[in-house]
Design a protein around this motif. Sequence first.
Motif, PDB file in Angstrom:
ATOM      1  N   GLY A 314      -5.778   3.152   2.248  1.00  0.00           N
ATOM      2  CA  GLY A 314      -5.044   1.882   2.110  1.00  0.00           C
ATOM      3  C   GLY A 314      -5.273   0.878   3.232  1.00  0.00           C
ATOM      4  O   GLY A 314      -4.439   0.021   3.455  1.00  0.00           O
ATOM      5  N   GLY A 317      -2.739   3.207   5.781  1.00  0.00           N
ATOM      6  CA  GLY A 317      -1.431   3.602   5.277  1.00  0.00           C
ATOM      7  C   GLY A 317      -1.165   3.018   3.916  1.00  0.00           C
ATOM      8  O   GLY A 317      -1.769   2.002   3.564  1.00  0.00           O
TER       9      GLY A 317
ATOM     10  N   TRP B  95      -7.942  -0.676  -0.831  1.00  0.00           N
ATOM     11  CA  TRP B  95      -7.204   0.588  -0.875  1.00  0.00           C
ATOM     12  C   TRP B  95      -7.994   1.814  -0.457  1.00  0.00           C
ATOM     13  O   TRP B  95      -7.401   2.846  -0.184  1.00  0.00           O
ATOM     14  N   GLN B 333       1.831   0.674   7.377  1.00  0.00           N
ATOM     15  CA  GLN B 333       1.942   0.864   5.924  1.00  0.00           C
ATOM     16  C   GLN B 333       1.127  -0.261   5.310  1.00  0.00           C
ATOM     17  O   GLN B 333       1.662  -1.135   4.629  1.00  0.00           O
ATOM     18  N   GLN B 334      -0.177  -0.217   5.589  1.00  0.00           N
ATOM     19  CA  GLN B 334      -1.007  -1.380   5.353  1.00  0.00           C
ATOM     20  C   GLN B 334      -1.020  -1.870   3.912  1.00  0.00           C
ATOM     21  O   GLN B 334      -0.902  -3.054   3.653  1.00  0.00           O
ATOM     22  N   LEU B 335      -1.161  -0.938   2.974  1.00  0.00           N
ATOM     23  CA  LEU B 335      -1.282  -1.366   1.581  1.00  0.00           C
ATOM     24  C   LEU B 335       0.023  -1.995   1.083  1.00  0.00           C
ATOM     25  O   LEU B 335      -0.002  -2.956   0.314  1.00  0.00           O
ATOM     26  N   MET B 336       1.153  -1.436   1.547  1.00  0.00           N
ATOM     27  CA  MET B 336       2.436  -2.007   1.130  1.00  0.00           C
ATOM     28  C   MET B 336       2.635  -3.376   1.794  1.00  0.00           C
ATOM     29  O   MET B 336       3.147  -4.304   1.183  1.00  0.00           O
TER      30      MET B 336
END
Lengths: 527, 451
Positions: A314, A317, B95, B333-336
């Motif tokens: 991601g 993360g 992702w 929490q990079q993708l979020m």
Amino acid sequence: MTSTDSHVGQDDHNVAVARTAFARADYPGAADAEHQGPVTIFDISVPGRRAVRPPPLQVPAVDANSVLPAGSVRKERADLPEVGELDAMRHYTRLSTLNFSIANAFYPLGSCTMKYNPLINERVAGIEGQANLHPMQPDDECQGMLELCWRTQQVLIEISGLDDVSIHPAAGAHGELTALMCMRAALDDRGDQHKMVILIPDSAHGTNPASCTMAGFSTRELKSNKSGRVDMDDLATKIGDGKDIAGLMITNPSTLGLFEPNIKVICEKIHEAGGFVYMDGANMNAIVGKARPGDFGVDVMHYNLHKTFSQPHGGGGPGAGPIAVRETLAPYLPVPKIERRDAKDGENGNDDGHWFDTIWSSPKSIGRTRGFMTNAGVMVRSYTYIRANGSDGLKAVAENAVINANYLRARLRDVFRVWIDEPCMHEFVATAKGLPNDIKATDIAKRLIDYGIHPPTIYFPLIVPEALMIEPTETESKETLDHFVEVMKALRAEIDSDPQTVKTAPHTRSIGRPDEVAAVKNPRVTA
Amino acid sequence: MHYVQNTDTDRDAMLATIGADSVDELMAVIPPDCRFEGDLDIGPALTEDELYRHLKSLAARNISADDKPSFLGAGAYRHFCPALVDNLVSRTEYWTAYTPYQPEASQGTLTTIYEWQTMMTRLTGSDVSNASLYDGATAVVEAVMMALRTKRKSDTVLVSKGVHPDARGCLQTYMRSLGVTLIEVDLDGGRTDPAALTAAVPEGANVAAIAIQSPNVYGIVEDVKSCCDAIHAADALSVVSADPVSLSVLEAPGNLGADMICGEATGMGNGPWFGGPGVGYLCGRMDHVRQMPARIAGETVDGEGRRAIVLTFQTREQHIRRTKATSNICTSQQLMALRATIWMTLLGKDGFAELGEVNLSRAHYAADAIAALSGYELAFPDQPFFNEFTIRTPIPAADVNRRLKDDHGILGGFDGSRLDPADTHTLILAVTDMNTKSEIDALVSALETIR
């Protein structure tokens, strides 16, 4: 001038390799002489421009000033971007092309296990009834999710050879901290408050000592011997009379990609001193299904589900860092946790007649170390991956990770010095030390970017000078590995023939090497 | 089924190059007494088709807001999410990439972090934001630990009981571990009394931080300015946890005296997902940046003067500082956070404000209608709220929730007895832009029959 031009007339073979490699790097977003670095969304913002409309009011509008105290109401709208939907789409699509990813490049980033992320995991994560499940709903509304999480716990227990698992921790480092807190609680519970020292090998990940500090322990460093293993004499010295020893944190296989041959004896010595053995499970990919930490003496470990079990990284993360523990530590695991029992009358149990309860408190538990229960979205993907593989599949993961790494080691040993050149597990560490023309590890990393390959991890582990830590993973094909070897050979030839090109690489990206010192001296952390 | 591409022929050729006769010979670096020779008891390997059916049958045993109207908030709120968020985040370059340690190969991720930081500082009225944290609960802990490092001789932390119970639970665990005294301050009529914050400071204590949350766990908008003034009077740093969506309507905490602003941003473009993965945020003042945990992106230039975004202030972090790092965290929490960034972009300056109005208006519409029902009343009628409010119920709240679900197909609110066991007749309801007027009307009609 592109990077490949400088080879012409020097080495036909290398030029050919470089050309192929360069073609791979040359997707949109690569070399653009006119480019002035990345554009931010704020650069393209135009006052009054709109993208998506929020849902309509439907009810009478309430004036904030009429229902909230004056000082509580926002006076000016937050200065968020003002862009149209198409321009937003182009902006984020274009930005994505400035990234390397597993989908468009070989990514041998040591210690990170950049394996293929199967798409079935994404498909099942999209099944309705999961993303909009609320963590505070009662158990009878969450039986499917509780069962999925419980099943994930069970497979992780089985793979670890230990007795219990907490799926609480949100990342590997979070697992370390949570586990260290459990160790502290267990030591205190038996009157060993004076046991304050955690032994940590000098090859450890930086998170290990940082987690110890946060859990209130002090650390004592263990030396590695010449073959990269724990120096057993130094271990005996550092344990001393054992009175202050709370435990050991060890990465096995180590960050050098080597299995610790004395692991059983090491565990015994720590146990004799009354301490716990913690295993950093970052490198489980090498041993999954082939060796179980619980069987060789480990008391507690964390998994990195984003490494071993294919949760996508991601861009940094989300991950998850479940911890597996021996019976002795199980009472101290965080809450909430999940237990299975037989369904009672009136309960709509699963096909096997089971029911799943959330356990909110437990007398000896350390309590919580996160909000709610778990990174459920990660559990769904990793559970799916483990079930896709089955026992034989997981064993094949470990075996092929080891074959691929040893194959690269065997083919690259004549190109770059391998620090400890003996059979490795899932990764190995080469070094740029002693290369001609003052070439450093970072120069090799930057030049690899021009060849369309993501650099290995560099300058880690700290005990190897100019380290290049290479982990191919099991999902790469022999052809990709062969290509990487050819690129590394071409790069090595360039170090002799054209070191300046290597030292100033990369030449094919939207930016060259950034001035990181200036970023600290004149900090600019917002647009 | 597995994802290995090597054929037997490949393996033989590779083993020959390695100089090993078999895979077993390579695996022999694991001493015999450490090997696992058996089969893992993890069920048979499944094909894609079987996996989908298996996971679908599990998901079918959940009852979620996908199926029924839900008025549950309590720290995890649902908001509208544009279709383009899913599309953009599904680009593999986002992702499947990892930590942007090589800036030349990661300007995409780094630029989106920089944008996230910018947006979060603008929402919160602060100087600097990090790249994100595990979740809202640990963000409160990290903010408090940042204060502990800033005020080096401090030994005590206070937290209002208006802060989410999970954040308080995390604080208890972490502070015990660090040997720091943690004092919980009672609410007064559902709100934090600024005077009570100062009064709760023990004689001789050196307080690092006092943490509040606004809107608080009962939905009440706290008097953030008076609380921060009181906190500063106690010579402590003020930590304010805030739902970032509420900052569409509510004043930026940084403009009201907050030193550290933190919380859970999962409502912005991410689903509740049974509580995780979430995305915590942490913002603060530039003079505290060196005590801030986790990644921070910053702007610089490359050798030719082109703009470049890099990870900066890395000497704070564990991979360099080890035992002396500001935090053990090495993940964001990079993708979020990326989802949240694109979400904020698509709503934009006006859309975000309008979304806030929808939340405020629909919640007040619901509260007014419920308060008019016989047997029901607002628990704190004089207290301001944004999109969540607390009611008193004529029968135990647990029974109200059960009947809402069984008889009306509605997922109710958060049972107040989970905050205070004595509070059996209290229900906390969240009404967001995802609860239509017809859902609200159905809730009100249903409650009318439940007494």
